[in-house]
Design a protein around this motif. Structure first.
Motif, mmCIF file in Angstrom:
data_model
loop_
_atom_site.group_PDB
_atom_site.id
_atom_site.type_symbol
_atom_site.label_atom_id
_atom_site.label_comp_id
_atom_site.label_asym_id
_atom_site.label_seq_id
_atom_site.Cartn_x
_atom_site.Cartn_y
_atom_site.Cartn_z
ATOM 1 N N LEU A 54 -4.170 1.891 14.299
ATOM 2 C CA LEU A 54 -4.994 1.009 14.901
ATOM 3 C C LEU A 54 -4.384 -0.346 14.540
ATOM 4 C CD1 LEU A 54 -8.534 2.421 14.071
ATOM 5 C CD2 LEU A 54 -7.008 3.019 16.206
ATOM 6 N N TYR A 77 0.736 -1.025 0.085
ATOM 7 C CA TYR A 77 0.244 0.026 0.036
ATOM 8 C C TYR A 77 0.852 1.358 -0.194
ATOM 9 C CZ TYR A 77 -3.918 -3.206 0.956
ATOM 10 O OH TYR A 77 -4.782 -4.135 1.064
ATOM 11 N N ARG A 109 -5.040 -9.784 12.898
ATOM 12 C CA ARG A 109 -4.730 -9.805 11.336
ATOM 13 C C ARG A 109 -3.599 -10.361 11.179
ATOM 14 N NH1 ARG A 109 -5.039 -4.276 7.934
ATOM 15 N NH2 ARG A 109 -6.839 -4.059 8.447
ATOM 16 N N GLN A 130 -3.849 -4.234 13.970
ATOM 17 C CA GLN A 130 -4.600 -5.245 14.253
ATOM 18 C C GLN A 130 -3.792 -6.210 14.223
ATOM 19 O OE1 GLN A 130 -7.759 -4.871 11.007
ATOM 20 N NE2 GLN A 130 -8.442 -3.355 12.324
ATOM 21 N N HIS A 172 -6.307 1.749 4.930
ATOM 22 C CA HIS A 172 -6.053 0.440 5.006
ATOM 23 C C HIS A 172 -4.551 -0.199 4.787
ATOM 24 C CE1 HIS A 172 -7.696 -3.955 5.348
ATOM 25 N NE2 HIS A 172 -6.339 -4.264 4.370
ATOM 26 N N LEU A 173 -4.095 -0.437 5.849
ATOM 27 C CA LEU A 173 -2.650 -0.871 5.325
ATOM 28 C C LEU A 173 -2.399 -2.558 5.743
ATOM 29 C CD1 LEU A 173 -0.713 2.064 6.781
ATOM 30 C CD2 LEU A 173 -1.226 1.652 4.626
ATOM 31 N N GLU A 174 -1.131 -3.226 5.490
ATOM 32 C CA GLU A 174 -1.085 -4.554 5.676
ATOM 33 C C GLU A 174 -1.335 -4.930 6.957
ATOM 34 O OE1 GLU A 174 0.955 -2.432 3.996
ATOM 35 O OE2 GLU A 174 1.004 -3.665 1.941
ATOM 36 N N ASP A 175 -0.838 -4.186 7.805
ATOM 37 C CA ASP A 175 -0.875 -4.662 9.211
ATOM 38 C C ASP A 175 -1.792 -3.651 10.388
ATOM 39 O OD1 ASP A 175 0.581 -2.611 8.857
ATOM 40 O OD2 ASP A 175 2.546 -3.209 10.011
ATOM 41 N N GLY A 176 -2.544 -2.894 9.691
ATOM 42 C CA GLY A 176 -3.432 -2.077 10.576
ATOM 43 C C GLY A 176 -4.383 -1.278 9.850
#
Ligand SMILES: Cc1cc2nc3c(=O)[nH]c(=O)nc-3n(C[C@H](O)[C@H](O)[C@H](O)COP(=O)(O)OP(=O)(O)OC[C@H]3O[C@@H](n4cnc5c(N)ncnc54)[C@H](O)[C@@H]3O)c2cc1C
Ligand SMILES: Cc1cc2nc3c(=O)[nH]c(=O)nc-3n(C[C@H](O)[C@H](O)[C@H](O)COP(=O)(O)OP(=O)(O)OC[C@H]3O[C@@H](n4cnc5c(N)ncnc54)[C@H](O)[C@@H]3O)c2cc1C
Lengths: 384, 275
Positions: free
Chosen positions: A233, A136, A238, A235, B166-170
């Motif tokens: 944040l 990204y 994830r 995750q 939205h990123l790969e890890d959060g």
């Protein structure tokens, strides 16, 4: 049709090697600049909070391989705050020279300050090729830099090479992975590409390598940046499949979301994690971050189980580079067997429990190597 | 508040097949659709039309037949739609595309009022690069927020926007100043169906069509094939990896399972994985 150069090549036999599309002989842009002094392959290292993304080292490995072919230096560009350790790591991973911009304004990724540094470095030090991860952040930055320079940018490559004319042959999947398109940027420098994580091989860190680290100031001050990162944040639930060595993936053949419990049990017994096909992600049986394939993760695991997965090309592109692939499917003609090292035909609900039992027996044996470390990792993964 | 939504009409790549005899793409009968990420951008714009009376302009660069895509946007509730269409735009890569789309947004701002937000899709179904959004932001010198899955706040008063990226890890919570280019994910919302008044509007809809001649200061060296630094040297079907698959068989599953374990344990795996 306004659709890019690819359409002109479509109608011809795509197996014709190196066939030039009709469009290629047409007028190409004539840049005013002279690019003859552009030399070297640069990898932009991506990091968050001082931790590099794996793809950065994978690209340095690939850059090194190509650079050897054309006798070019390998550069890394490291941006962030307190990132000297990454500049040093880049040298161990294959860079001959690292441009490092270490500044509080670069603490968190924001497009403008990062692209200003990148543009300064590229314009001053003139690499002939610039590679970034197709993450990204990598895509956000690459799209901005290429437009500013301006130059051509090939997206999401899965094969890279460089020819004797120092042209980057950047190949990327097209039309839902059914084909590969090789894209060139003949008249501009640098030639830029983003490349998919998990496809290229990193070099082992070599502490005996030496290289130069060159400090580059950040041209922007905090007051000039209007974008603010308010929060991150994380995750933690994830999962990033690319970080795991053993993946036990399930597909629609599981029949119901409960099937993943069985796969989790196998994954735990082996010390791995659960992956999935898109079909079951679409059915909401499991989260998207478990998805392997074109629109999910590309993995290079050491051991990959494909269970109840048919083996559609969009899935296979995401796992075919795994070292050992085991396929379990009740259809003997399922295409997944073509890419598997070991195949078992039958009902997964009979086979998987038998494998779990066999693994547990095998690993409990006293002569099993390293059993304490392994048991700890199993315990940890059961807990989480 | 004036919002521009960029849409591209694409062949539904899920329907494209390869003829196994000739190894060429079979495009016959492949439907042209609005790139579905773009519909999520439109939906978000329409949400702000409903909530704060924002004006919504849709723009697309494409062949004349792309007016169908624009019609669909009007039927969902867009206020106007501009089609930028000229043979000279053909063959554009992302650099040339972002140039023309950028010029179009500038002209939209001049003719219909200043632009605050430009929504683009995360990527398209065909070219699939995700490079046009950042490119357009550069051309316009707007801020850029990519991979947005939620718009937390859009303030007309402060001229700011806060989003979740939205990123790969959060998820990253980011705030910036308008004007901005936002590229959107499908998680953002659920695009609405056409409304009855929308369908009526669409039935008499004629898009505003601009050609190169409508842009006073366009640089012809920067458009179409001429303005595109990337070229496709070949497209090919990769050879499948050749693997000697060992099929494991046995009288019962226990035999097969232990055979698999023996095989796996005879490789380097146990050492490499620390089993
Ligand atoms: C643009 C695009 C992008 C895509 N991206 C991805 C992607 O990233 N990842 C991905 O995975 N797919 C992707 N797909 C979808 C892909 O084409 C396939 O549809 C999908 O991979 C099929 O999933 P599956 O193998 O789980 O299901 P199926 O194809 O339905 O296969 C189920 C398999 O389970 C077997 N089976 C059934 N019951 C049992 C049993 N009891 N025991 C053993 N075997 C059993 C069947 O024989 C069958 O082979 C994409 C498609 C498109 C068009
Ligand atoms: C198989 C294939 C591979 C390609 N690879 C490359 C490549 O590596 N590098 C490259 O520079 N070009 C490439 N191209 C050309 C590229 O597809 C075209 O430049 C195209 O005009 C825009 O790029 P995109 O489809 O990737 O859009 P993306 O950048 O993926 O689109 C993102 C968003 O930008 C907006 N947008 C895109 N196009 C338009 C438009 N025409 N009108 C209005 N809004 C639009 C939409 O909101 C869209 O959701 C490729 C084309 C094909 C068919």
């Amino acid at each position: 049709m306004v659709e890019g150069g690819i359409t002109v090549a479509e109608e011809q036999n795509v197996n014709q090697k190196a066939a030039e599309p009709k469009g290629a002989s047409r007028v190409q842009p004539v840049p005013e600049q002279d690019f003859s002094d552009y030399l070297g392959i640069m990898v932009v290292v991506e990091q968050r909070a001082g931790v590099a993304k794996k793809v950065s080292w994978q690209l340095l490995g690939e850059a090194k391989r190509m650079a050897t072919k054309i006798n070019a230096p390998v550069y890394a560009l490291v941006m962030g705050h307190n990132v000297r350790h990454l500049a040093e790591e880049a040298i161990r991973r294959g860079a001959d020279k690292v441009y490092m911009s270490d500044s509080p304004v670069l603490e968190k990724y924001r497009t403008r300050p990062y692209s200003r540094v990148s543009l300064d470095v590229i314009r001053t030090f003139k690499p002939e090729i610039v590679l970034m991860g197709a993450t990204y952040t990598g895509r956000d930055l690459a799209g901005a830099i290429a437009t500013h320079l301006p130059t051509g940018l090939t997206a999401d490559c899965t094969q890279l090479d460089v020819d004797e004319n120092r042209l980057l042959q950047a190949s990327r999947p097209a039309f839902s992975e059914k084909m590969l398109a090789t894209i060139l940027c003949k008249q501009y420098k640098p030639q830029m590409a983003t490349a998919r994580p998990g496809v290229f091989l990193e070099l082992p860190a070599d502490a005996s390598r030496s290289g130069e680290i060159i400090d580059v100031p950040s041209p922007m001050r905090e007051e000039e940046v209007v974008t603010e990162v308010l929060d991150f944040l994380e995750q933690t639930d994830r999962i990033n499949l690319e970080d795991h060595e053993i993946i036990v993936a399930g597909g629609k053949g599981l029949g119901s979301p409960d099937g993943f419990k069985l796969l989790q049990e196998l994954a735990d017994a082996l010390g791995g994690v659960v992956g999935a096909s898109r079909a079951v992600v679409d059915l909401k049986w499991i989260d998207h971050d478990h998805q392997v394939g074109q629109t999910g993760s590309t993995v290079r695991s050491k051991l990959y189980f494909a269970i109840g997965i048919s083996g559609a090309v969009q899935h296979v592109v995401g796992m075919q580079n795994s070292d050992v692939i085991v396929a379990i499917n009740r259809d003997p003609d399922a295409p997944i067997f073509k890419v598997a090292h070991y195949g078992i035909v039958g009902d997964l609900y009979e086979i998987v429990p038998a494998i779990i039992k066999a693994v547990k027996e095998k690993r409990a044996l006293p002569f099993a190597t390293n059993s304490s470390a392994a048991n700890a990792s199993v315990a940890a993964s059961i807990q989480s | 508040m004036h919002i521009v939504v960029c849409v591209k009409q694409v062949p539904d790549s899920r329907e494209i097949r390869i003829d196994p005899n000739t190894n060429t793409l079979v495009r016959q009968g492949v439907p042209a659709i609005v790139n579905y990420y773009d519909l999520h951008g439109l939906e978000e714009a329409l949400r702000f039309k409903d909530e704060m009376g924002a004006e919504v302009t849709v723009v697309s660069m494409g062949p004349p037949s792309a007016d169908k895509a624009l019609k669909q946007c009007i039927s969902m509730g867009a206020d106007r739609a501009v089609l930028v269409s000229d043979r000279a735009f053909a063959g554009a890569d992302t650099l040339a595309t972002s140039y023309v789309v950028g010029m179009t947004v500038k002209k939209v701002a001049e003719e219909f009022g200043p632009v605050d937000v430009v929504f683009c899709g995360k990527q398209t179904l065909d070219g699939d690069t995700g490079q046009v959004g950042p490119g357009v932001a550069c051309r316009l010198d707007y801020e850029q927020l990519t991979y947005v899955e939620k718009v937390v706040e859009l303030s007309d008063k402060d001229k700011t926007i806060t989003v979740h990226r939205h990123l790969e890890d959060g998820i990253e919570v980011v705030k910036t100043k308008l004007p901005v280019v936002v590229t959107v994910l499908t998680e953002l919302n659920k695009p609405r169906r056409a409304s009855l008044p929308g369908v009526i509007n669409a039935s008499r809809f004629k898009p505003v069509v601009w050609t190169t001649n409508d842009f006073a200061d366009i640089d012809r060296a920067k458009i179409g094939l001429k303005g595109s630094p990337t070229i496709v040297s070949k497209t090919w079907v990769p050879e499948p990896r050749k693997i000697d698959t060992k099929m494991l068989e046995g009288d019962n599953v226990a035999v097969v399972a232990s055979e698999l374990i023996e095989q796996l344990w005879s490789t380097e795996l146990p050492t490499r994985l620390g089993w």
